[in-house]
Design an enzyme around this catalytic site. Structure first.
Site, short mmCIF file in Angstrom:
data_model
loop_
_atom_site.label_atom_id
_atom_site.label_comp_id
_atom_site.label_asym_id
_atom_site.label_seq_id
_atom_site.Cartn_x
_atom_site.Cartn_y
_atom_site.Cartn_z
N TYR A 268 9.34 -7.45 -1.00
CA TYR A 268 8.69 -6.19 -1.37
C TYR A 268 9.20 -5.70 -2.72
CZ TYR A 268 12.53 -3.05 0.48
OH TYR A 268 13.70 -2.39 0.73
N TYR B 157 3.98 5.46 5.49
CA TYR B 157 3.34 5.65 4.19
C TYR B 157 2.32 6.79 4.25
CZ TYR B 157 5.44 1.07 3.15
OH TYR B 157 6.31 0.03 2.99
N THR C 212 0.81 -1.24 0.00
CA THR C 212 0.00 0.00 0.00
C THR C 212 0.83 1.28 0.00
OG1 THR C 212 -0.12 0.08 2.42
CG2 THR C 212 -1.88 -1.13 1.30
N TRP C 213 2.11 1.16 -0.32
CA TRP C 213 2.96 2.37 -0.36
C TRP C 213 2.43 3.28 -1.46
CZ3 TRP C 213 8.92 2.45 -1.74
CH2 TRP C 213 9.48 3.66 -1.29
N ASP D 185 -0.12 -5.00 3.60
CA ASP D 185 1.11 -4.43 4.16
C ASP D 185 1.04 -2.91 4.12
OD1 ASP D 185 4.12 -4.85 4.85
OD2 ASP D 185 4.11 -3.32 3.30
N GLN E 211 11.23 -8.57 5.97
CA GLN E 211 10.66 -8.07 4.71
C GLN E 211 11.77 -7.41 3.91
OE1 GLN E 211 7.67 -4.56 3.55
NE2 GLN E 211 6.62 -6.18 4.66
N1 LIG Z 1 9.84 -2.64 3.90
C1 LIG Z 1 10.20 -1.73 3.03
O1 LIG Z 1 11.18 -1.01 3.21
C2 LIG Z 1 9.40 -1.58 1.77
C3 LIG Z 1 9.93 -0.86 0.70
C4 LIG Z 1 9.18 -0.78 -0.46
C5 LIG Z 1 7.92 -1.37 -0.53
N2 LIG Z 1 7.41 -2.03 0.54
C6 LIG Z 1 6.07 -2.65 0.51
O2 LIG Z 1 5.98 -3.49 -0.64
C7 LIG Z 1 4.89 -3.06 -1.44
C8 LIG Z 1 5.19 -3.33 -2.91
O3 LIG Z 1 6.34 -2.63 -3.33
P1 LIG Z 1 6.27 -1.31 -4.25
O4 LIG Z 1 4.97 -0.63 -4.09
O5 LIG Z 1 7.51 -0.56 -3.93
O6 LIG Z 1 6.47 -1.87 -5.73
P2 LIG Z 1 5.83 -3.03 -6.61
O7 LIG Z 1 4.76 -3.73 -5.94
O8 LIG Z 1 6.97 -3.79 -7.18
O9 LIG Z 1 5.23 -2.17 -7.84
C9 LIG Z 1 4.12 -1.32 -7.73
C10 LIG Z 1 3.90 -0.65 -9.09
O10 LIG Z 1 3.68 -1.69 -10.07
C11 LIG Z 1 2.46 -1.43 -10.73
N3 LIG Z 1 1.79 -2.72 -10.97
C12 LIG Z 1 1.38 -3.63 -10.06
N4 LIG Z 1 0.80 -4.67 -10.66
C13 LIG Z 1 0.82 -4.41 -11.98
C14 LIG Z 1 0.37 -5.09 -13.13
N5 LIG Z 1 -0.24 -6.28 -13.01
N6 LIG Z 1 0.58 -4.54 -14.34
C15 LIG Z 1 1.20 -3.35 -14.47
N7 LIG Z 1 1.65 -2.65 -13.42
C16 LIG Z 1 1.47 -3.16 -12.19
C17 LIG Z 1 1.64 -0.57 -9.80
O11 LIG Z 1 0.74 0.20 -10.58
P3 LIG Z 1 -0.71 0.63 -10.02
O12 LIG Z 1 -0.49 1.18 -8.66
O13 LIG Z 1 -1.17 1.60 -11.02
O14 LIG Z 1 -1.56 -0.61 -9.98
C18 LIG Z 1 2.72 0.27 -9.14
O15 LIG Z 1 3.06 1.36 -9.95
C19 LIG Z 1 4.75 -1.58 -1.09
O16 LIG Z 1 3.52 -1.05 -1.54
C20 LIG Z 1 4.93 -1.64 0.38
O17 LIG Z 1 3.75 -2.10 1.02
C21 LIG Z 1 8.15 -2.17 1.68
#
Ligand SMILES: NC(=O)c1ccc[n+]([C@@H]2O[C@H](COP(=O)([O-])OP(=O)(O)OC[C@H]3O[C@@H](n4cnc5c(N)ncnc54)[C@H](OP(=O)(O)O)[C@@H]3O)[C@@H](O)[C@H]2O)c1
Length: 268
Positions: free
Chosen positions: A182, A44, A10-11, A39, A154
């Site tokens: 992530y 965030y 949900t970032w 998550d 994570q």
């Molecule tokens: N612990 C940490 O330090 C940390 C760091 C980074 C992230 N996180 C967690 O991990 C989660 C996921 O990582 P993230 O948000 O950095 O990146 P991610 O999940 O790798 O990528 C998210 C991006 O991909 C796009 N996307 C998702 N599914 C898609 C699909 N089927 N087709 C095309 N595009 C798609 C989304 O677009 P749309 O939004 O337009 O659907 C968004 O722009 C975060 O939201 C957060 O909760 C944790």
């Protein structure tokens, strides 16, 4: 601990009034499909993501495995408790299922663990874990009193970020500690990669599905893609049914080589 293998990140969600309804619909669609791990983190949107999650899960809290995180600057024994209580208020619930230290900072890990234990005793969290801790820090944590209760690490993990495969991931797997991957689609940046597209086409899948199925091929790895549209959530959910074959894995290994030596931990 029973974590769903595919969850929802949900970032950057909850920041825009114009996108809110679609984001809520996306999270709810994911829950309906069984992607019930959500998550979030106090960081965030300064709590706005947690507030969005509260709205998304209203009336179905018991179906959801809720994960939130404390910022390292708040991770003193007392600070952990304060942060969690503030998160619970925003999340409109009485407990989180898994509470993580977002990354390691200046507070001693031992104090953070004490805070987690206070929260466990009060029933405000069901389990605790960490995020972005490297192998040396994991060993240090495991040696602390109560440190072995850590339920997850994570970590950044996707086709272009394979460093943890060398040592940290096997270390966690050997201890049956699930790793939450992530940014499993590298925030969308890998989806246009030529090889990934070719593999996806051959498998009759999309690049996102292959990238997710590739992460999920590992034992004890959970993936938490963020998707802000119902269409993306539905597409990602189908990754659970996809099994990349040996040829796909070989092609992907050639384009995204596994690590052959220890690397410092990458984070986003
Ligand atoms: N612990 C940490 O330090 C940390 C760091 C980074 C992230 N996180 C967690 O991990 C989660 C996921 O990582 P993230 O948000 O950095 O990146 P991610 O999940 O790798 O990528 C998210 C991006 O991909 C796009 N996307 C998702 N599914 C898609 C699909 N089927 N087709 C095309 N595009 C798609 C989304 O677009 P749309 O939004 O337009 O659907 C968004 O722009 C975060 O939201 C957060 O909760 C944790």
């Amino acid at each position: 601990m029973n974590m769903p293998r595919l969850g929802q990140g949900t970032w950057n969600m909850g920041d825009s009034a114009a996108r809110r309804e679609e984001e809520l619909a996306a999270l709810r669609a994911g829950i309906e499909l069984g992607m019930t791990l959500i998550d979030t983190a106090e960081m965030y949107g300064d709590g706005r993501s947690e507030s969005l999650v509260a709205e998304a899960i209203a009336g179905m809290r018991d179906r959801v495995f809720l994960v939130s995180k404390v910022l390292p600057s708040n991770a003193s024994r007392k600070g952990v408790v304060r942060s969690c209580e503030a998160s619970l208020k925003r999340l409109k619930t009485d407990r989180v299922d898994l509470y993580l230290l977002h990354w390691s900072g200046s507070h001693a890990l031992e104090q953070t663990v004490r805070g987690f234990e206070d929260l466990l005793a009060a029933g405000k969290i069901r389990a605790w874990g960490v995020s972005n801790l490297d192998l040396a820090e994991m060993k240090q944590l495991a040696a602390l009193p109560g440190g072995k209760a850590c339920a997850t690490n994570q970590l950044l993990y996707n086709l272009t970020r394979r460093g943890i495969e060398f040592d940290l991931l096997p270390w966690c797997q050997a201890r049956k500690m699930p790793v939450m991957a992530y940014s499993p689609v590298e925030q969308g940046r890998i989806l246009g990669h030529r090889t990934l597209k070719e593999v996806a086409q051959r498998l009759g899948a999309t690049p996102a599905q292959v990238a997710l199925a590739w992460v999920l091929r590992q034992d004890g790895v959970v993936a938490i893609p963020k998707a802000a549209t119902v269409a993306h959530v539905r597409e990602n959910h189908r990754a659970l049914a996809l099994q990349p074959d040996a040829q796909a894995l070989k092609t992907l290994d050639a384009a995204f080589p596994p690590p052959n030596k220890a690397r410092s931990l990458e984070m986003l």
